[in-house]
Design a protein around this motif. Structure first.
Motif, PDB file in Angstrom:
ATOM      1  N   ALA A 187       0.827  -1.204   0.000  1.00 27.99           N
ATOM      2  CA  ALA A 187       0.000   0.000   0.000  1.00 27.99           C
ATOM      3  C   ALA A 187       0.865   1.260   0.000  1.00 27.99           C
ATOM      4  O   ALA A 187       0.576   2.223  -0.723  1.00 27.99           O
ATOM      5  N   LEU A 188       1.918   1.255   0.777  1.00 25.79           N
ATOM      6  CA  LEU A 188       2.803   2.419   0.814  1.00 25.79           C
ATOM      7  C   LEU A 188       3.550   2.584  -0.506  1.00 25.79           C
ATOM      8  O   LEU A 188       3.809   3.709  -0.942  1.00 25.79           O
ATOM      9  N   ALA A 189       3.885   1.477  -1.163  1.00 24.87           N
ATOM     10  CA  ALA A 189       4.585   1.539  -2.445  1.00 24.87           C
ATOM     11  C   ALA A 189       3.738   2.223  -3.517  1.00 24.87           C
ATOM     12  O   ALA A 189       4.278   2.899  -4.400  1.00 24.87           O
ATOM     13  N   ILE A 190       2.426   2.066  -3.428  1.00 24.11           N
ATOM     14  CA  ILE A 190       1.555   2.736  -4.396  1.00 24.11           C
ATOM     15  C   ILE A 190       1.016   4.065  -3.834  1.00 24.11           C
ATOM     16  O   ILE A 190       0.089   4.643  -4.382  1.00 24.11           O
ATOM     17  N   ARG A 191       1.596   4.479  -2.722  1.00 22.40           N
ATOM     18  CA  ARG A 191       1.275   5.757  -2.072  1.00 22.40           C
ATOM     19  C   ARG A 191      -0.203   5.845  -1.681  1.00 22.40           C
ATOM     20  O   ARG A 191      -0.879   6.843  -1.928  1.00 22.40           O
ATOM     21  N   ASP A 192      -0.667   4.758  -1.054  1.00 19.37           N
ATOM     22  CA  ASP A 192      -2.048   4.702  -0.561  1.00 19.37           C
ATOM     23  C   ASP A 192      -2.019   4.449   0.946  1.00 19.37           C
ATOM     24  O   ASP A 192      -2.271   3.340   1.403  1.00 19.37           O
ATOM     25  N   PRO A 193      -1.686   5.482   1.725  1.00 18.50           N
ATOM     26  CA  PRO A 193      -1.578   5.275   3.171  1.00 18.50           C
ATOM     27  C   PRO A 193      -2.881   4.862   3.831  1.00 18.50           C
ATOM     28  O   PRO A 193      -2.869   4.146   4.827  1.00 18.50           O
ATOM     29  N   GLN A 194      -4.009   5.293   3.288  1.00 23.02           N
ATOM     30  CA  GLN A 194      -5.299   4.884   3.867  1.00 23.02           C
ATOM     31  C   GLN A 194      -5.454   3.365   3.824  1.00 23.02           C
ATOM     32  O   GLN A 194      -5.995   2.766   4.747  1.00 23.02           O
ATOM     33  N   LEU A 195      -5.013   2.754   2.746  1.00 26.16           N
ATOM     34  CA  LEU A 195      -5.050   1.302   2.625  1.00 26.16           C
ATOM     35  C   LEU A 195      -4.041   0.650   3.567  1.00 26.16           C
ATOM     36  O   LEU A 195      -4.271  -0.442   4.081  1.00 26.16           O
ATOM     37  N   GLY A 241       2.248   8.486   7.594  1.00 22.55           N
ATOM     38  CA  GLY A 241       1.940   9.860   8.000  1.00 22.55           C
ATOM     39  C   GLY A 241       2.562  10.877   7.057  1.00 22.55           C
ATOM     40  O   GLY A 241       1.935  11.875   6.693  1.00 22.55           O
ATOM     41  N   TRP A 242       3.789  10.612   6.636  1.00 19.75           N
ATOM     42  CA  TRP A 242       4.479  11.504   5.699  1.00 19.75           C
ATOM     43  C   TRP A 242       3.728  11.562   4.367  1.00 19.75           C
ATOM     44  O   TRP A 242       3.516  12.637   3.812  1.00 19.75           O
ATOM     45  N   GLN A 243       3.323  10.383   3.874  1.00 21.11           N
ATOM     46  CA  GLN A 243       2.592  10.346   2.607  1.00 21.11           C
ATOM     47  C   GLN A 243       1.277  11.116   2.697  1.00 21.11           C
ATOM     48  O   GLN A 243       0.827  11.696   1.709  1.00 21.11           O
ATOM     49  N   GLN A 244       0.672  11.135   3.864  1.00 19.37           N
ATOM     50  CA  GLN A 244      -0.596  11.857   4.058  1.00 19.37           C
ATOM     51  C   GLN A 244      -0.384  13.337   4.337  1.00 19.37           C
ATOM     52  O   GLN A 244      -1.350  14.100   4.350  1.00 19.37           O
ATOM     53  N   GLY A 245       0.851  13.725   4.621  1.00 10.95           N
ATOM     54  CA  GLY A 245       1.098  15.102   5.030  1.00 10.95           C
ATOM     55  C   GLY A 245       0.616  15.369   6.443  1.00 10.95           C
ATOM     56  O   GLY A 245       0.315  16.496   6.814  1.00 10.95           O
ATOM     57  N   ASP A 246       0.561  14.321   7.259  1.00  9.03           N
ATOM     58  CA  ASP A 246       0.092  14.412   8.642  1.00  9.03           C
ATOM     59  C   ASP A 246       1.321  14.496   9.557  1.00  9.03           C
ATOM     60  O   ASP A 246       1.862  13.494   9.995  1.00  9.03           O
ATOM     61  N   TYR A 247       1.747  15.719   9.807  1.00  8.27           N
ATOM     62  CA  TYR A 247       2.996  15.915  10.538  1.00  8.27           C
ATOM     63  C   TYR A 247       2.875  15.597  12.017  1.00  8.27           C
ATOM     64  O   TYR A 247       3.862  15.280  12.659  1.00  8.27           O
TER      65      TYR A 247
END
Length: 111
Positions: A19-27, A57-63
């Motif tokens: 999921a992180l590899a496809i930049r889908d942090p919600q998944l 968190g980084w991928q989501q921009g959730d600092y």
């Protein structure tokens, strides 16, 4: 480690990594929380779960999540064998000291 537990941990990390590899942090989040709960008493794997949560968190921009995970990684390395709040999902918005209920499946894996 029991084979069923090892398999569950491997699956959780694999799904989260994909999921992180496809930049889908919600998944990735449900798998990361599962990996966290299953590895709480294993310092290196526990720390890995927090590292991947930091990346999500980084991928989501959730600092807030990024900072919270950065602070939890050293604690995971140092305290995993001493004490952990059983069932805690590992998210930065949840107290690091708060135990949480476990599903019957998770309880059986961790017994």
């Amino acid at each position: 480690m029991k084979p069923a537990l090892r398999s569950a941990i491997d699956q959780a990390f694999l799904q989260a990594d994909q999921a992180l590899a496809i930049r889908d942090p919600q998944l990735a989040w449900p798998w990361l929380e599962r990996a966290h709960i299953l590895t709480q008493r294993m310092p290196l794997l526990h720390t890995r779960s927090h590292w991947l949560m930091l990346l999500a968190g980084w991928q989501q921009g959730d600092y807030r999540e990024v900072l919270g995970q950065a602070m939890r990684m050293p604690a995971a390395l140092l305290f995993s064998r001493i004490w952990v709040p059983l069932g805690n999902s590992g998210r930065a918005r949840i107290s690091a000291f708060q135990p949480m209920p476990l599903s019957e499946e998770m309880r059986q894996l961790l017994d």
